[in-house]
Every structure is written in structure tokens, then in C-alpha cells.
Design a protein around this motif. Sequence first.
Motif, PDB file in Angstrom:
ATOM      1  N   LYS A   1       0.828  -1.106   0.013  1.00 41.69           N
ATOM      2  CA  LYS A   1       0.013   0.036  -0.115  1.00 41.69           C
ATOM      3  C   LYS A   1       0.884   1.311   0.058  1.00 41.69           C
ATOM      4  O   LYS A   1       2.082   1.293   0.805  1.00 41.69           O
ATOM      5  CB  LYS A   1      -1.069   0.087   1.301  1.00 41.69           C
ATOM      6  N   GLY A   2       0.312   2.400  -0.493  1.00 42.33           N
ATOM      7  CA  GLY A   2       0.987   3.472  -0.601  1.00 42.33           C
ATOM      8  C   GLY A   2       0.072   4.620   0.097  1.00 42.33           C
ATOM      9  O   GLY A   2      -0.727   4.339   0.773  1.00 42.33           O
ATOM     10  N   ASP A   3       0.990   5.956   0.417  1.00 39.19           N
ATOM     11  CA  ASP A   3      -0.115   6.739   1.287  1.00 39.19           C
ATOM     12  C   ASP A   3      -0.603   7.951   0.364  1.00 39.19           C
ATOM     13  O   ASP A   3      -1.108   8.628   0.622  1.00 39.19           O
ATOM     14  CB  ASP A   3       0.864   7.546   1.947  1.00 39.19           C
ATOM     15  N   GLN A   4      -0.704   7.628  -1.119  1.00 40.94           N
ATOM     16  CA  GLN A   4      -1.518   8.419  -2.196  1.00 40.94           C
ATOM     17  C   GLN A   4      -2.427   7.346  -2.828  1.00 40.94           C
ATOM     18  O   GLN A   4      -1.864   6.248  -3.411  1.00 40.94           O
ATOM     19  CB  GLN A   4      -0.532   9.052  -2.990  1.00 40.94           C
ATOM     20  N   TYR A   5      -3.561   7.747  -3.050  1.00 37.77           N
ATOM     21  CA  TYR A   5      -4.518   7.069  -4.130  1.00 37.77           C
ATOM     22  C   TYR A   5      -4.353   7.714  -5.151  1.00 37.77           C
ATOM     23  O   TYR A   5      -4.509   8.738  -5.601  1.00 37.77           O
ATOM     24  CB  TYR A   5      -5.963   6.888  -3.564  1.00 37.77           C
ATOM     25  N   LEU A   6      -4.015   6.875  -6.419  1.00 32.93           N
ATOM     26  CA  LEU A   6      -4.164   7.204  -7.558  1.00 32.93           C
ATOM     27  C   LEU A   6      -5.238   6.948  -8.328  1.00 32.93           C
ATOM     28  O   LEU A   6      -5.663   5.694  -8.676  1.00 32.93           O
ATOM     29  CB  LEU A   6      -2.676   6.628  -8.364  1.00 32.93           C
ATOM     30  N   PRO A   7      -6.159   8.013  -8.921  1.00 36.01           N
ATOM     31  CA  PRO A   7      -7.277   7.599  -9.830  1.00 36.01           C
ATOM     32  C   PRO A   7      -7.038   6.898 -10.839  1.00 36.01           C
ATOM     33  O   PRO A   7      -5.820   7.355 -11.544  1.00 36.01           O
ATOM     34  CB  PRO A   7      -7.810   9.088  -9.825  1.00 36.01           C
TER      35      PRO A   7
ATOM     36  N   SER B   1       7.114   8.681  -0.679  1.00 35.18           N
ATOM     37  CA  SER B   1       8.710   9.004  -0.564  1.00 35.18           C
ATOM     38  C   SER B   1       9.449   7.977  -1.349  1.00 35.18           C
ATOM     39  O   SER B   1      10.745   8.616  -1.859  1.00 35.18           O
ATOM     40  CB  SER B   1       9.149   8.395   0.916  1.00 35.18           C
ATOM     41  N   SER B   2       9.136   6.880  -2.015  1.00 37.01           N
ATOM     42  CA  SER B   2       9.972   5.725  -2.941  1.00 37.01           C
ATOM     43  C   SER B   2       9.264   5.777  -4.311  1.00 37.01           C
ATOM     44  O   SER B   2      10.301   5.368  -5.153  1.00 37.01           O
ATOM     45  CB  SER B   2       9.906   4.550  -1.960  1.00 37.01           C
ATOM     46  N   GLY B   3       8.084   6.229  -4.678  1.00 32.02           N
ATOM     47  CA  GLY B   3       7.697   5.977  -5.833  1.00 32.02           C
ATOM     48  C   GLY B   3       7.269   4.483  -6.054  1.00 32.02           C
ATOM     49  O   GLY B   3       6.784   4.303  -7.340  1.00 32.02           O
ATOM     50  N   GLN B   4       7.308   3.634  -5.258  1.00 29.71           N
ATOM     51  CA  GLN B   4       6.796   2.323  -5.183  1.00 29.71           C
ATOM     52  C   GLN B   4       5.139   2.423  -5.420  1.00 29.71           C
ATOM     53  O   GLN B   4       4.469   3.250  -4.661  1.00 29.71           O
ATOM     54  CB  GLN B   4       6.973   1.581  -3.922  1.00 29.71           C
ATOM     55  N   THR B   5       4.583   1.745  -6.372  1.00 29.84           N
ATOM     56  CA  THR B   5       3.327   1.804  -6.801  1.00 29.84           C
ATOM     57  C   THR B   5       3.049   0.387  -6.723  1.00 29.84           C
ATOM     58  O   THR B   5       3.184  -0.474  -7.329  1.00 29.84           O
ATOM     59  CB  THR B   5       3.203   2.427  -8.314  1.00 29.84           C
ATOM     60  N   PHE B   6       1.302   0.230  -6.247  1.00 32.91           N
ATOM     61  CA  PHE B   6       0.977  -0.979  -5.849  1.00 32.91           C
ATOM     62  C   PHE B   6      -0.268  -0.758  -6.690  1.00 32.91           C
ATOM     63  O   PHE B   6      -1.209  -0.305  -6.482  1.00 32.91           O
ATOM     64  CB  PHE B   6       0.558  -0.887  -4.448  1.00 32.91           C
ATOM     65  N   ILE B   7      -0.463  -2.056  -7.673  1.00 29.32           N
ATOM     66  CA  ILE B   7      -1.776  -2.249  -8.501  1.00 29.32           C
ATOM     67  C   ILE B   7      -2.264  -3.336  -7.883  1.00 29.32           C
ATOM     68  O   ILE B   7      -1.867  -4.387  -8.337  1.00 29.32           O
ATOM     69  CB  ILE B   7      -1.221  -2.228  -9.853  1.00 29.32           C
ATOM     70  N   LYS B   8      -3.458  -3.332  -7.328  1.00 33.79           N
ATOM     71  CA  LYS B   8      -4.167  -4.621  -6.777  1.00 33.79           C
ATOM     72  C   LYS B   8      -5.023  -4.651  -7.912  1.00 33.79           C
ATOM     73  O   LYS B   8      -5.984  -3.873  -8.093  1.00 33.79           O
ATOM     74  CB  LYS B   8      -4.732  -4.217  -5.294  1.00 33.79           C
ATOM     75  N   ILE B   9      -5.244  -6.061  -8.179  1.00 29.00           N
ATOM     76  CA  ILE B   9      -6.374  -6.508  -9.109  1.00 29.00           C
ATOM     77  C   ILE B   9      -7.018  -7.643  -8.235  1.00 29.00           C
ATOM     78  O   ILE B   9      -6.547  -8.722  -8.001  1.00 29.00           O
ATOM     79  CB  ILE B   9      -5.814  -6.857 -10.479  1.00 29.00           C
ATOM     80  N   ALA B  10      -8.320  -7.598  -8.475  1.00 26.87           N
ATOM     81  CA  ALA B  10      -9.187  -8.637  -7.940  1.00 26.87           C
ATOM     82  C   ALA B  10     -10.143  -9.065  -9.262  1.00 26.87           C
ATOM     83  O   ALA B  10     -10.952  -8.516  -9.693  1.00 26.87           O
ATOM     84  CB  ALA B  10     -10.045  -8.381  -6.840  1.00 26.87           C
ATOM     85  N   ASN B  11      -9.870 -10.387  -9.513  1.00 28.12           N
ATOM     86  CA  ASN B  11     -11.036 -11.076 -10.592  1.00 28.12           C
ATOM     87  C   ASN B  11     -11.785 -12.170  -9.674  1.00 28.12           C
ATOM     88  O   ASN B  11     -11.440 -13.225  -9.488  1.00 28.12           O
ATOM     89  CB  ASN B  11     -10.165 -11.724 -11.586  1.00 28.12           C
ATOM     90  N   ALA B  12     -12.861 -11.650  -9.566  1.00 24.82           N
ATOM     91  CA  ALA B  12     -13.895 -12.775  -8.938  1.00 24.82           C
ATOM     92  C   ALA B  12     -14.719 -13.553  -9.824  1.00 24.82           C
ATOM     93  O   ALA B  12     -15.667 -13.996  -9.370  1.00 24.82           O
ATOM     94  CB  ALA B  12     -14.862 -11.812  -8.128  1.00 24.82           C
ATOM     95  N   GLY B  13     -14.375 -13.590 -11.175  1.00 22.20           N
ATOM     96  CA  GLY B  13     -15.162 -14.430 -11.956  1.00 22.20           C
ATOM     97  C   GLY B  13     -14.602 -15.571 -12.514  1.00 22.20           C
ATOM     98  O   GLY B  13     -13.465 -15.806 -12.094  1.00 22.20           O
TER      99      GLY B  13
END
Length: 654
Positions: free
Chosen positions: A546-552, A571-583
Motif C-alpha cells: 500500500k501507498g500513502d497516495q491514492y491514484l485515480p 517517498s519511494s515511488g513504489q506503486t501498488f496495483i491491486k487486481i481482484a478477478n472474482a469471475g
Amino acid sequence: MKLLVLKALLAAFVVQCLAVTVTVNKTPSHTVPSTLCTPFHGLMFEVSFPSGDGGLYAELLQNRAFQQVTPNTAASLTAWHPISNANLAVVADPSPVSNALPNSLQFSVPSGSTGRVGFTNEGFWGIKVNSTWTYKASLFFRFPTSSSFSGALTVGLQTNGGQVLAQNSTQIRGTTTKWTQVNLDLHPTASAPDVSNSFFVTIDGAAGAGQTINFAMFSLFPPTFKNRANGIRVDLAETLAEMGPSFFRFPGGNNLSTPPQGQTTATRWQWNGTVGSLLDRPGRVGDWGYVNTDGLGMMEYLEFFEDMGMEPIMAVWAGYSLGGTSLAENQLAPYIQQAMDQINFVIGDPAKSAPAALRASLGHPAPFTLRFVEVGNEDFLASNTYPYRWHDIVAALQAEFPQIRFIATTNAWSPILSPVPQSYDVHVYQTPTWFYQNAFYYDGFQRNGTTYFEGEYAAISTNPNDLFGTVADGRLAFPTVQSASGEAAFMTGLERNSDIVFAAAYAPLLQHVNSTQWTPDLVSYDAGSVIRSTSFYAQKLFSLNKGDQYLPSTLPTNGGTLHWSITRASSSGQTFIKIANAGSTAQSLTLDLTQFASVSTSGTLQVLTGAETASNTPAAPNTVVPKTSTITTGKTFTYNAPAFSVSVITLTTH
């Protein structure tokens, strides 16, 4: 061969063409609250049997002090068994070990006895015996009538077949007619292959023939988390710590309240009955129908939170019984004072507050952290009386503690409350389908200063017409890959709305597999092992990435099975892309990160996936676990999310 290659290329082209394009905005829409980003995921503790005693609380003996039992009944001897021809009875002691603990175990040795005579305690469906551990055993004893007896009292651990694994002895005399405590360390000579073991107390039958001894307040502790006296079970604490939780909601949900069957307000959870010497804790019959020893009390909770780096979301009783009875408004005053005392125990000044001075006397003069106080639990069950109860309780507490945020527990905005709630606690138990279909649940909520705590949520059944029914009717015994992916879809919505959703907790937290009152649960266990569920891993993936900024970004289809959320660490630029496929089929996304000046060309991929109904169970605890690999990334790349999956892609953007 050429045909196979052509088919593969064609399939890849089709996937690329069908992929949803997700354009990511480099400008954050909002800062993720600290309770969300460090992280917002936390723990909700419900004291269903046996998640406190026999679970998180490390005490190994069941019914250790005969609290809240009826003497001279078979039920009063739960977990206790004679060795040889010993006579055992729980009695109302005419001279009890304390006023809070009126009962004792009366042990009599028949005339003509020989060999080991005594009794065992089976623990909570067994006891784990580890040869590397030191066990702390203790008990109180007295002779009701002075006698000439002199001999060894031996305590230890043995297999249920009678093989002694550890023992230690002390000399006792029949002239000891006042309660005396015995403390002995036990060092097993071997580890047991399973948990079919028990604690024992014996004397020599020939020497003790005709003798009667009363015992009270037994205890047996293994090593505990952070080596705290009267502390927390190590493997459960370490499992919870893996999730990196930021908060812990306590002292429970329903367990806060008065039991439903004809009980009085005197049987509610009371903080002051859970502090100080164990001899001064009477325990109570909790709302789930079993005796809480309250060995896991206010101080133990607070020290555990501190050791784990969590903060409490603490509830105070709000005058409602699960039986449907609410206190009248003119009866609230003493309970409001008790709530004030409870808060002062946590954060008060010892120089100004007696509860705070008590905390200091117990070894913690500095205040603990407390920012959130919940007023009641699930008061949508008594929404007709909650308006006056909320008003009177919060008006008094806010005047005393203006720095605290008070959380209402009715349905949000129904009924209308005064003062206007700063926060609401929202609970939902539903199907996996409901969760992915309601990932936009909070998107339509007003931004008016009130925030929301998703205090209890879980996919518990596949049958929307009988959510709380049996396993045969769709109820889940354990979380599944389907339920975890549905919950994860909902969690992307929580992250997207983290400008108003400040915290969330799956519930319930713990389940002893030998005594289950609610399913499914996040973590299951028995006397010797811990099972991390599919939902546990989904929570962990969200919590630790998780990051401290939400990217729309481009919004998912409302009601669809594919959902995502993106956060960034400023602070680091680490970007977290979470993907849920419930199908039930794989689905592709093309990630467009071209607004960033630079994007790393590779990243880390963590994926939780498996068969739709797959679960982690006692028989197969590692059926579904996350797998980590390297993924090629860049300013634009496509990811194919497997069916029923939770994925986290971590890359760097600048």
C-alpha cells in the motif's frame, strides 16, 4: 508446429484486444489515512468460544479456576479427570482463595490407595508439548482440616496414554490450612508427536490415603509473545503480525453486551473486572455461552497492542442487552461514569484519575494510544433507543475527551443522531457475489466530514437466501478462493474511498477447529497448529502492499467481476496495483502509466489463485498460498488476471 505457434499468437492478440485499458493518473486524488496506509487493515476480535481463552490467551488449562460454574455438578468438572481412584468435586469453598473465585476443586484420596493418585486437565482439546519450551505451572492449595500428612506434590505433563513428558515436585504438609501458592517450572524431556497430552497433579496414594486437599486457581503457561507474563499465544500472535495490522477492535462485538437469555446488566463485560490479580477476576458467562476467565483483560489487551504496533478501537457498553432490553435514559449515569473510567484507564493522568493511577500501579504510568471509541455494538438492533443513549453518552465523553473520535453503531444516518456522528461502524456478511457487485458501495456516500469503519465484513455463504444457514445449505466452513476474491473486489472499493473509509476488518478473526460457533473465520487453529485462510492471504496482500497516495484511474465496471485500485508511496515511488478477478474466467487489463516520466521495466507480481471452492483446512493448510514472481512492466503493459484471483503488481514510478 507452425499451426500451434499461429494459434498461440492469435490467442495473445485476442487477449490484448479484449483487455480493459486502465489509464492511471499520476496526480493523487487523496492521501490514504494512516489507519489505511500503515495499513488500514486491522483485526476485529470476537470472543466466541474459544478465541480468547483457549486461543489468543496463552493459558493452557481449561476451567482453571472453576469460574461461573455450579458446584457439585458434572459440568463444573469440565476438562478435569481423576487419576487412579481419586475423588474429585467442585465445591463452594467455605474459605475461598478470593471473593472473586468462590469455588475450589476438592481432591480426596480413598483409604487403601497406592501408587500415583491425582487428576488431569485436558487443556483446550489437547496441550502442545515442546521439549525446547519451559512451562510455568502454578496452583493454590490448602488442607480443609489440619493433618499429619507430609509428602511430595508432583505436577507435570503426560501423554493421554500416561507417558510422563515433564514433571516437578514440591513438599507439602497437612498443616497448611491457609491458601498457599505453588510455582513450578516444567522442562519436557521430549516433544510429543501430537496434542493428545494433559496436565497432571499427583501425590503418593499410600502416603495420602484418607487425605482431602482443596485446590484453586491453576495455571499453565508456555512461552508467550514478547515473553509477557499472563500473555499471548506465540504462534497466533506471529500469524496476526504477518498481516501488519494497524488496529485491533476490542473487547469484541457481541461479547461487549449483555447475554440475551434473561441476563441483567451486571453480566455485561466490565473493564474493571478484568484488571489486577487473577484472583480478583470473577470471569463472566459471555454472549457466546461460555465462561470468559478474563485472564485476557484490559491490561493484557493494551500491552499486546503495544507489542504488535497496533492501536485500539475500543468499545464502551452503551446500555443495550442482546435480549432486546435497553436502559432507560435516567439509568445511564453510572454506566457513563464507568465508560469514562475505562477510557481514563487507557489514557488518563495518574495524578488526576484513579483508573489511570491503577494503570500506573500495574506498570504502565504513561498513557496508551487511544484515538477511537465505539459506543456500543450493532445498535441497529435497538435503533429506537440509541438516539438518547448515543446523545447522553457521547455528550458526556466528548466533554471529557475532546481528542477522541466516537463511532456510532446504528445503520449510517438511520436514525438521525445528535451530536452528528464523527464516524459509523458498518457491518456486512454476505455472499462472494454480493461483495464484487457492491465494490462501489461507498462511492455514493456524501463527503460531509463523517467517516466510516468497515468494522465487520466477510463472504460467509454462497446462498443469498440463507446466509446464516448450514454448510449443507451454502454456508462456508472455511474461506474459499471464490470468497477471498469477492472480498478483495470489495476491498478495492474501500481503498478507492479511503478519503471517507478510515479502517476495515474481516470478521470473525479466530476459530478453534475443535469448537466452532461461527464460520468462516480468518484464522483457524487447534492446540498445536495455525491455519491461514485464503481470506487471510487476501487481507495480507492488501495490508502489506500500500501507498500513502491514492491514484485515480479508469473505473472498473460497477457490478462486474474485475476490479482494481492503485496506490503509491510518495517517498519511494513504489506503486501498488491491486487486481481482484472474482469471475470464473481469466480477464486482461492493459495498464497505461504514460503520465509518469519514468516507469520501471520490471516489477514484482504476487498472485493468490486456485480452484473456486478451494480452502485451506486443518487437513490441507497450504492448499492455496500466494506465489511471487517477476513481471515485465513499463509505461504500458498488459496483465492477464487468472480466474478467481487476487493479484498485486509492485513497480516504481516517477
